[in-house]
Write an enzyme that holds these catalytic residues in place. Structure first.
Site, PDB file in Angstrom:
ATOM      1  N   THR A   1      -6.414 -10.513  -6.684  1.00 38.01           N
ATOM      2  CA  THR A   1      -6.558 -11.708  -7.521  1.00 38.01           C
ATOM      3  C   THR A   1      -5.889 -11.491  -8.880  1.00 38.01           C
ATOM      4  O   THR A   1      -5.116 -12.336  -9.348  1.00 38.01           O
ATOM      5  CB  THR A   1      -8.058 -12.041  -7.718  1.00 38.01           C
ATOM      6  OG1 THR A   1      -8.630 -12.257  -6.427  1.00 38.01           O
ATOM      7  CG2 THR A   1      -8.252 -13.254  -8.594  1.00 38.01           C
TER       8      THR A   1
ATOM      9  N   THR B   1      -8.273   1.476 -19.669  1.00 34.28           N
ATOM     10  CA  THR B   1      -8.272   2.792 -19.017  1.00 34.28           C
ATOM     11  C   THR B   1      -8.240   2.615 -17.501  1.00 34.28           C
ATOM     12  O   THR B   1      -9.018   1.838 -16.946  1.00 34.28           O
ATOM     13  CB  THR B   1      -9.530   3.588 -19.443  1.00 34.28           C
ATOM     14  OG1 THR B   1      -9.514   3.665 -20.860  1.00 34.28           O
ATOM     15  CG2 THR B   1      -9.546   4.978 -18.835  1.00 34.28           C
TER      16      THR B   1
ATOM     17  N   CYS C   1     -13.032 -16.556   0.595  1.00 29.80           N
ATOM     18  CA  CYS C   1     -12.740 -17.244  -0.675  1.00 29.80           C
ATOM     19  C   CYS C   1     -12.303 -18.674  -0.458  1.00 29.80           C
ATOM     20  O   CYS C   1     -12.456 -19.513  -1.329  1.00 29.80           O
ATOM     21  CB  CYS C   1     -11.644 -16.546  -1.454  1.00 29.80           C
ATOM     22  SG  CYS C   1     -11.537 -14.820  -1.137  1.00 29.80           S
TER      23      CYS C   1
ATOM     24  N   HIS D   1      -8.923  -2.834  -1.072  1.00 28.31           N
ATOM     25  CA  HIS D   1     -10.089  -2.942  -0.182  1.00 28.31           C
ATOM     26  C   HIS D   1      -9.788  -3.606   1.158  1.00 28.31           C
ATOM     27  O   HIS D   1     -10.652  -3.670   2.030  1.00 28.31           O
ATOM     28  CB  HIS D   1     -11.269  -3.625  -0.897  1.00 28.31           C
ATOM     29  CG  HIS D   1     -11.144  -5.110  -1.078  1.00 28.31           C
ATOM     30  ND1 HIS D   1     -11.868  -6.009  -0.336  1.00 28.31           N
ATOM     31  CD2 HIS D   1     -10.388  -5.844  -1.924  1.00 28.31           C
ATOM     32  CE1 HIS D   1     -11.578  -7.244  -0.737  1.00 28.31           C
ATOM     33  NE2 HIS D   1     -10.672  -7.168  -1.699  1.00 28.31           N
TER      34      HIS D   1
ATOM     35  N   GLN E   1      -2.590  -9.207   2.538  1.00 31.09           N
ATOM     36  CA  GLN E   1      -2.977  -9.038   3.946  1.00 31.09           C
ATOM     37  C   GLN E   1      -1.954  -8.249   4.753  1.00 31.09           C
ATOM     38  O   GLN E   1      -2.290  -7.659   5.780  1.00 31.09           O
ATOM     39  CB  GLN E   1      -3.208 -10.411   4.609  1.00 31.09           C
ATOM     40  CG  GLN E   1      -4.397 -11.172   4.070  1.00 31.09           C
ATOM     41  CD  GLN E   1      -5.754 -10.545   4.422  1.00 31.09           C
ATOM     42  OE1 GLN E   1      -5.886  -9.748   5.343  1.00 31.09           O
ATOM     43  NE2 GLN E   1      -6.775 -10.921   3.676  1.00 31.09           N
TER      44      GLN E   1
HETATM   45  N1  PLP Z   1      -4.563 -12.787  -1.583  1.00 31.02           N
HETATM   46  C1  PLP Z   1      -4.897 -12.803  -0.286  1.00 31.02           C
HETATM   47  C2  PLP Z   1      -3.912 -13.295   0.722  1.00 31.02           C
HETATM   48  C3  PLP Z   1      -6.166 -12.378   0.113  1.00 31.02           C
HETATM   49  O1  PLP Z   1      -6.506 -12.413   1.395  1.00 31.02           O
HETATM   50  C4  PLP Z   1      -7.082 -11.935  -0.877  1.00 31.02           C
HETATM   51  C5  PLP Z   1      -8.457 -11.541  -0.521  1.00 31.02           C
HETATM   52  O2  PLP Z   1      -9.126 -12.200   0.241  1.00 31.02           O
HETATM   53  C6  PLP Z   1      -6.667 -11.909  -2.217  1.00 31.02           C
HETATM   54  C7  PLP Z   1      -5.401 -12.343  -2.534  1.00 31.02           C
HETATM   55  C8  PLP Z   1      -7.571 -11.436  -3.305  1.00 31.02           C
HETATM   56  O3  PLP Z   1      -7.644 -10.031  -3.316  1.00 31.02           O
HETATM   57  P1  PLP Z   1      -8.846  -9.285  -4.061  1.00 31.02           P
HETATM   58  O4  PLP Z   1     -10.068  -9.496  -3.236  1.00 31.02           O
HETATM   59  O5  PLP Z   1      -8.416  -7.834  -4.091  1.00 31.02           O
HETATM   60  O6  PLP Z   1      -8.954  -9.856  -5.415  1.00 31.02           O
END
Ligand code: PLP
Length: 382
Positions: A71, A236, A321, A200, A178
């Site tokens: 994100t 940091t 999300c 993650h 992804q």
């Molecule tokens: N972009 C995509 C295509 C994702 O699938 C995700 C997570 O679901 C993200 C961005 C966001 O990543 P993060 O959870 O590391 O903020």
């Protein structure tokens, strides 16, 4: 039996990753900016991790900026380019099926006077390259198109998109959260200027990610403070997390991709034997090796998900999300590709990891078959 089929949401941290991280919480706890031996030790680990990640995408280590995740990387890329290049133009091009981290960032820039084109996709989720090229104007400063879609697994032809962007001299950002470690990425060959990744999703810890920023790209920092991360991301560094992220990258392999693709296809063909079912997204090499998304007519995706949960099987509807962007209970991605919304509302996403077994896949197919039958019976569909 417990079956985790939601690896697109997050993954289990590999025990070898945890082991690699542990010393950086205790005896190697130094701040990489400190000049004494504790600091130097942490700095060495940080730079080693940067080199591992850079190598995986054919970047230079100096082009890797560590962030708190996908994100933040998306935000830094899009806002960073928008604010640093405003004098050149105010137009951004993206697609209708991006992750909310891209869509919402673009929406918020629109409130600040930027213009955004949200490209349509076809019924398998692919962007039309001609439409993309046509939408580039003199005011365009950035194209942001994801590498692989998190809901339906569509892998965009990013090398071709990169070529178009280079020809028209606009920056190209791709969200590869992804696809990273699942689809080969070469930022040089693919003409990518900025690329977001996250730890993650690949059996690394949460709260760590990176943004590749090609040397020479004009970008403004989002978080200001010290001069960490080439002055692009103050704060940091999360050394244990970054060490874990790099270990997760080192553990990824082509064998994992082959294994997941095989199990993915077993799951798809097993589920498609259920009548009135439909695969969302493409098949074969154009689909992410760990993604299955199937719709069942006459069934609510949410109910199917909840019933599967009672059997120990974790799946999702759309993405964790994307629920934020739902309209009328259907994901924005399925709405963008579907003419038949009944299939869309009856869809579930099952996302695999390298830890999956054939037994788990077969148990899942049998469970879905039984639950779909039950749900259709009680709803009067059959
Ligand atoms: N972009 C995509 C295509 C994702 O699938 C995700 C997570 O679901 C993200 C961005 C966001 O990543 P993060 O959870 O590391 O903020």
């Amino acid at each position: 039996m417990k079956v985790y089929l939601d690896n697109a949401a997050t993954t289990m941290v590999d025990p070898r990753v945890v082991k690699a991280m542990l010393p950086f919480f205790s005896e190697k706890f130094g701040n990489p900016s400190s000049l004494h031996r504790f600091g130097r030790e942490a700095k060495k680990a940080l730079e080693r991790a940067r080199a591992v990640i850079a190598k995986k995408i054919n970047a230079d280590p100096s082009e890797i900026i560590f962030t708190s995740g996908g994100t933040e990387s998306d935000n830094l890329a899009i806002r960073g380019i928008a604010y640093a290049n405003r004098h050149l133009g105010n137009h951004i091009i993206t697609s209708k099926i991006e992750h909310p981290a891209v869509l919402r960032t673009c929406n918020s820039l629109m409130e600040e006077g930027f213009e955004v084109t949200f490209l349509d996709v076809d019924e398998e989720g692919f962007v039309d390259l001609k439409a993309l090229e046509k939408s580039i104007t003199k005011k365009t400063i950035l194209v942001s198109i994801m590498h692989a879609n998190n809901e339906i697994g569509t892998i965009q032809p990013i090398e071709k998109i990169g070529r178009i962007c280079k020809k028209h001299r606009v920056y190209f950002h791709t969200d590869a959260v992804q696809s990273f470690t699942k689809v080969p990425i070469d930022v040089r060959k693919m003409n990518i200027d900025l690329l977001s990744i996250s730890s993650h999703k690949i059996h690394g810890p949460k709260g760590v990610g990176a943004l590749f920023v090609r040397k020479g790209v004009k970008i403004k920092p989002e978080i200001t403070g010290g001069s960490h991360e080439s002055g692009l991301r103050a704060g940091t560094e999360n050394v244990p997390g970054i060490v874990g992220f790099a270990k997760a990258v080192e553990l990824s392999s082509d064998d994992d991709i082959r294994k997941m693709s095989k199990l993915r296809d077993r799951l798809i063909s097993g589920l498609l034997k259920i009548k009135d079912s439909k695969l969302n997204g493409p098949r074969g090499k154009k689909r992410l090796c760990n993604n299955v998304n199937i719709g069942f007519r006459g069934v609510e995706g949410e109910s199917l998900m909840m019933y599967l949960d009672t059997k120990g099987i974790a799946v999702s509807t759309g993405s964790a999300c994307a629920n934020l962007l739902e309209e009328g209970g259907t994901s924005h991605v399925l709405q963008a590709i579907s003419k038949d919304l009944e299939f869309a509302t009856g869809s579930i996403r099952l996302s695999l990891s390298r830890f999956m077994t054939e037994r788990e896949i077969d148990y899942t197919i049998e469970s879905v078959r039984g639950i779909v039958k039950h749900l259709r019976r009680i709803s009067g569909f059959e």
